[in-house]
Design an enzyme around this catalytic site. Structure first.
Site, mmCIF file in Angstrom:
data_model
loop_
_atom_site.group_PDB
_atom_site.id
_atom_site.type_symbol
_atom_site.label_atom_id
_atom_site.label_comp_id
_atom_site.label_asym_id
_atom_site.label_seq_id
_atom_site.Cartn_x
_atom_site.Cartn_y
_atom_site.Cartn_z
ATOM 1 C CG LEU A 123 -1.797 -1.333 1.640
ATOM 2 C CD1 LEU A 123 -2.674 -1.046 2.774
ATOM 3 C CD2 LEU A 123 -2.525 -1.395 0.376
ATOM 4 N N GLY A 124 1.062 1.960 -0.927
ATOM 5 C CA GLY A 124 1.839 3.022 -1.230
ATOM 6 C C GLY A 124 3.003 2.739 -2.150
ATOM 7 C CB VAL B 218 9.535 4.065 1.979
ATOM 8 C CG1 VAL B 218 9.973 2.976 2.730
ATOM 9 C CG2 VAL B 218 9.971 5.365 2.814
ATOM 10 C CB VAL C 256 11.460 -15.568 3.245
ATOM 11 C CG1 VAL C 256 10.027 -16.092 3.890
ATOM 12 C CG2 VAL C 256 11.555 -14.406 3.266
ATOM 13 N NE ARG D 5 -3.991 10.751 -1.600
ATOM 14 C CZ ARG D 5 -2.946 10.917 -0.792
ATOM 15 N NH1 ARG D 5 -1.699 11.264 -1.465
ATOM 16 N NH2 ARG D 5 -3.191 11.342 0.339
ATOM 17 N N GLY E 214 16.058 19.367 0.051
ATOM 18 C CA GLY E 214 15.047 18.130 0.063
ATOM 19 C C GLY E 214 14.983 17.478 1.384
ATOM 20 C CG ASP F 203 8.852 12.722 12.738
ATOM 21 O OD1 ASP F 203 8.095 12.242 12.058
ATOM 22 O OD2 ASP F 203 10.182 12.727 12.835
ATOM 23 C CE LYS G 7 10.499 9.492 13.299
ATOM 24 N NZ LYS G 7 11.315 10.267 12.405
ATOM 25 N N GLY H 201 15.130 8.454 4.137
ATOM 26 C CA GLY H 201 15.724 8.299 2.908
ATOM 27 C C GLY H 201 14.868 7.024 2.217
HETATM 28 N N1 NAD Z 1 10.559 8.863 3.256
HETATM 29 C C1 NAD Z 1 11.237 8.568 4.507
HETATM 30 O O1 NAD Z 1 12.479 8.678 4.471
HETATM 31 C C2 NAD Z 1 10.563 7.698 5.558
HETATM 32 C C3 NAD Z 1 11.262 7.325 6.797
HETATM 33 C C4 NAD Z 1 10.726 6.738 7.548
HETATM 34 C C5 NAD Z 1 9.393 6.366 7.578
HETATM 35 N N2 NAD Z 1 8.574 6.885 6.659
HETATM 36 C C6 NAD Z 1 7.144 6.507 6.633
HETATM 37 O O2 NAD Z 1 6.865 5.897 5.512
HETATM 38 C C7 NAD Z 1 5.501 5.913 4.972
HETATM 39 C C8 NAD Z 1 5.564 6.350 3.647
HETATM 40 O O3 NAD Z 1 6.325 7.468 3.215
HETATM 41 P P1 NAD Z 1 6.938 8.103 1.834
HETATM 42 O O4 NAD Z 1 8.021 8.945 2.258
HETATM 43 O O5 NAD Z 1 7.267 6.825 0.965
HETATM 44 O O6 NAD Z 1 5.688 8.955 1.289
HETATM 45 P P2 NAD Z 1 4.980 9.307 -0.027
HETATM 46 O O7 NAD Z 1 4.273 10.583 0.105
HETATM 47 O O8 NAD Z 1 6.497 9.184 -0.902
HETATM 48 O O9 NAD Z 1 4.427 8.144 -0.753
HETATM 49 C C9 NAD Z 1 2.975 7.863 -0.314
HETATM 50 C C10 NAD Z 1 2.278 6.851 -1.253
HETATM 51 O O10 NAD Z 1 1.269 6.485 -0.782
HETATM 52 C C11 NAD Z 1 0.297 6.495 -1.617
HETATM 53 N N3 NAD Z 1 -0.989 6.929 -0.997
HETATM 54 C C12 NAD Z 1 -1.131 7.775 -0.197
HETATM 55 N N4 NAD Z 1 -2.475 7.733 0.387
HETATM 56 C C13 NAD Z 1 -3.333 6.839 -0.390
HETATM 57 C C14 NAD Z 1 -4.341 6.580 -0.489
HETATM 58 N N5 NAD Z 1 -5.354 7.110 0.086
HETATM 59 N N6 NAD Z 1 -4.781 5.494 -1.286
HETATM 60 C C15 NAD Z 1 -3.911 4.998 -2.206
HETATM 61 N N7 NAD Z 1 -2.597 5.277 -1.964
HETATM 62 C C16 NAD Z 1 -2.179 6.444 -1.318
HETATM 63 C C17 NAD Z 1 0.638 7.491 -2.486
HETATM 64 O O11 NAD Z 1 0.158 7.597 -4.103
HETATM 65 C C18 NAD Z 1 2.145 7.374 -2.602
HETATM 66 O O12 NAD Z 1 2.327 6.229 -3.519
HETATM 67 C C19 NAD Z 1 5.056 7.278 5.893
HETATM 68 O O13 NAD Z 1 4.519 6.646 6.953
HETATM 69 C C20 NAD Z 1 6.616 7.760 6.460
HETATM 70 O O14 NAD Z 1 6.026 8.394 7.780
HETATM 71 C C21 NAD Z 1 9.038 7.581 5.411
HETATM 72 N N1 HSE Z 2 10.753 13.647 8.480
HETATM 73 C C1 HSE Z 2 11.468 12.831 9.202
HETATM 74 C C2 HSE Z 2 11.545 11.578 8.251
HETATM 75 C C3 HSE Z 2 11.741 10.190 9.043
HETATM 76 O O1 HSE Z 2 10.658 9.936 9.945
HETATM 77 C C4 HSE Z 2 12.811 13.407 9.635
HETATM 78 O O2 HSE Z 2 13.152 14.505 9.155
HETATM 79 O O3 HSE Z 2 13.613 12.661 10.299
#
Ligand code: NAD
Ligand code: HSE
Ligand code: NA
EC number: 1.1.1.3
Length: 438
Positions: free
Chosen positions: A12-13, A17, A36, A48, A188, A202, A206, A309
């Site tokens: 999902l997403g 990541v 595994v 989305r 970024g 945030d 944590k 990242g």
């Molecule tokens: N980016 C990072 O470095 C990082 C680090 C640690 C944790 N996280 C966590 O990982 C998760 C994903 O982060 P990301 O940076 O990949 O986010 P992102 O915004 O880059 O990607 C989100 C994805 O989810 C999809 N999405 C969102 N809402 C949706 C919906 N209602 N229906 C269907 N698809 C939907 C979007 O289309 C997109 O593909 C978050 O919970 C974030 O807190 C991210």
């Molecule tokens: N926004 C968060 C991403 C990781 O959770 C940070 O700056 O560390």
């Protein structure tokens, strides 16, 4: 070893990541199957917009906007959408249908963790969330598993990369907060709306997760004391530097005894703090994260690395996936949450720490004694005082370092200082962390 069956994995997403997780699942399919004991078959990626531009080239036919149908046929659901809804409902549906779940969603775990863990336990499913704190850094599993036989006393964490980058810029270049934030945005690191990071929200999520694991207690997000970095000035950073400290946004989770009532409990707080330059956390530069754990038997441990990242975070997600995939193959229920202690969550006023207080005062005989008296009357012991006289304006700046003192006593001291006639202003109050526990 030969993979004897297949596990159907729904993602999902497909963002920063998710796209990296999908790529690695496809590229490393054979090796992961051997680790595994079952093939990990990516059955689809819910997003989305299936036509959105992506940085990673993935088979078009995997994408769907119908997350609900996708999870129906899955053995494992990986939630990387972020936010509370629809992530919460989809995870509940997945667990309810018997699927195991991996998520990186700190906001969801910090606010709805008990509901999700209760359902997982009820149905014997697994719910892993290593990426929710410290991105790639292994910290959830060490607390949940490796340190499960020890008593964790305190955690000091740099768990937000954006704010660590900003404070590091200010420390190394003398930049203002505004300039350092602009650099973080240009590179970024900071989001278009940086409130969750610089406001400490945030990091507070944590902190709630870490404190819950460390102390075997549910720690609601609204019990975490939170201050962001928005009030931090270039002057505070320079003054800390001069005194041999660096300013960090810390998540502090610790066992505390309330000085007024004698009640033993736990506390979780997020705020800027001065850390001695020879403390391991002072060496955490740029957008890196680190979690410093003090445990009764293990002593001090530090977990350090990339806290965010896309590909780095994907490493933690895949680790969770392999771990639960192995258990799926071997059979047996997942690892439940350990909240049997249910210690009282104590308010910030129960905490004792050290402080650095900067005062603008009138520069005349007896002022130092008057100020020292205010600290003494409120039960706060002064460790050192530094004075710098400011030219002909008749004022001086005093920087006062305290010994360990209760937060309530320090608050009463600051109140009394504010209304004292020799004090022109209380310019700054900042906590000092990183000393040995008494
Ligand atoms: N980016 C990072 O470095 C990082 C680090 C640690 C944790 N996280 C966590 O990982 C998760 C994903 O982060 P990301 O940076 O990949 O986010 P992102 O915004 O880059 O990607 C989100 C994805 O989810 C999809 N999405 C969102 N809402 C949706 C919906 N209602 N229906 C269907 N698809 C939907 C979007 O289309 C997109 O593909 C978050 O919970 C974030 O807190 C991210
Ligand atoms: N926004 C968060 C991403 C990781 O959770 C940070 O700056 O560390
Ligand atoms: Na992690």
């Amino acid at each position: 070893m030969i993979a004897y069956r297949s596990l159907r994995v729904a993602l999902l997403g497909g963002g920063s990541v998710g796209a990296q997780v999908a790529r690695l699942l496809l590229e490393e399919q054979e090796e992961l199957a051997l680790r595994v004991g079952a093939k990990l078959e990516l059955i689809g990626i819910a997003v989305r917009d299936v036509n959105a531009e992506r940085t990673v080239d993935l088979p078009r036919e995997l994408f769907t906007t119908d997350a609900e149908s996708l999870i129906l046929g899955a053995d494992v659901v990986i939630e990387l959408m972020g936010g509370i809804e629809p992530a919460r409902t989809l995870i509940l549906q997945a667990l309810g249908s018997g699927a195991d779940v991996v998520t990186a969603n700190k906001a969801l775990i910090a606010t709805h963790g008990p509901e999700l863990f209760a359902l997982a336990e009820q149905v014997g499913a697994q719910l892993n969330y290593e990426a929710a704190v410290g991105g790639a850094i292994p910290i959830i599993r060490p607390l949940r598993d490796s340190l499960a036989g020890d008593t964790v006393l305190r955690i000091l964490g740099i768990v937000n990369g954006t704010t660590n980058f900003i404070l590091d810029q200010m420390d190394s270049t003398g930049a203002t907060l505004e300039d350092a934030l602009a650099t973080a945005t240009a590179l970024g690191y900071a989001e278009a709306d940086p409130t969750a990071d610089i406001g400490g929200y945030d990091a507070a999520q944590k902190a709630a997760i870490l404190a819950g694991l460390a102390f075997h207690t549910s720690v609601p997000i609204d019990s975490v004391y939170r201050e962001g970095i928005t009030g931090i000035t270039a002057e505070q950073i320079a003054s800390a530097q001069k005194a041999g400290y660096v300013v960090k946004l810390l998540a502090v989770c610790e066992r505390v005894t309330d000085p007024a009532t004698g009640i033993e409990g736990v506390s979780a707080r997020v705020h800027p703090a001065m850390v001695p330059r020879d403390h391991p956390l002072a060496a955490v530069r740029g957008a890196n994260n680190a979690v410093f754990v003090e445990a009764e038997s293990a002593g001090s441990l530090m977990f350090y690395g990339a806290g965010a990242g896309g590909v780095e975070t994907a490493s933690a997600v895949l680790g969770d996936l392999v771990s639960l995939g192995r258990r799926h193959v071997a059979g047996g229920p997942g690892l439940g949450e350990s909240t049997h202690s249910e210690l009282p969550i104590l308010d910030i006023s129960s905490v004792s720490t050290r402080y650095s207080v900067t005062l603008e005062v009138t520069d005349e005989p007896g002022v130092l004694a008057a100020i020292a008296n205010v600290f003494a009357e409120n039960g706060v012991s002064v460790e050192l005082v530094e004075q710098s006289i400011q030219g002909d304006a008749g004022t001086a700046t005093l920087v006062i370092g305290t010994h360990q003192a209760p937060e309530a006593a320090l608050a009463a001291t600051v109140d009394a200082l504010s209304s004292n006639s020799v004090v022109t202003s209380v310019a700054s109050v900042i906590r000092v962390e990183g000393a040995q526990r008494p």
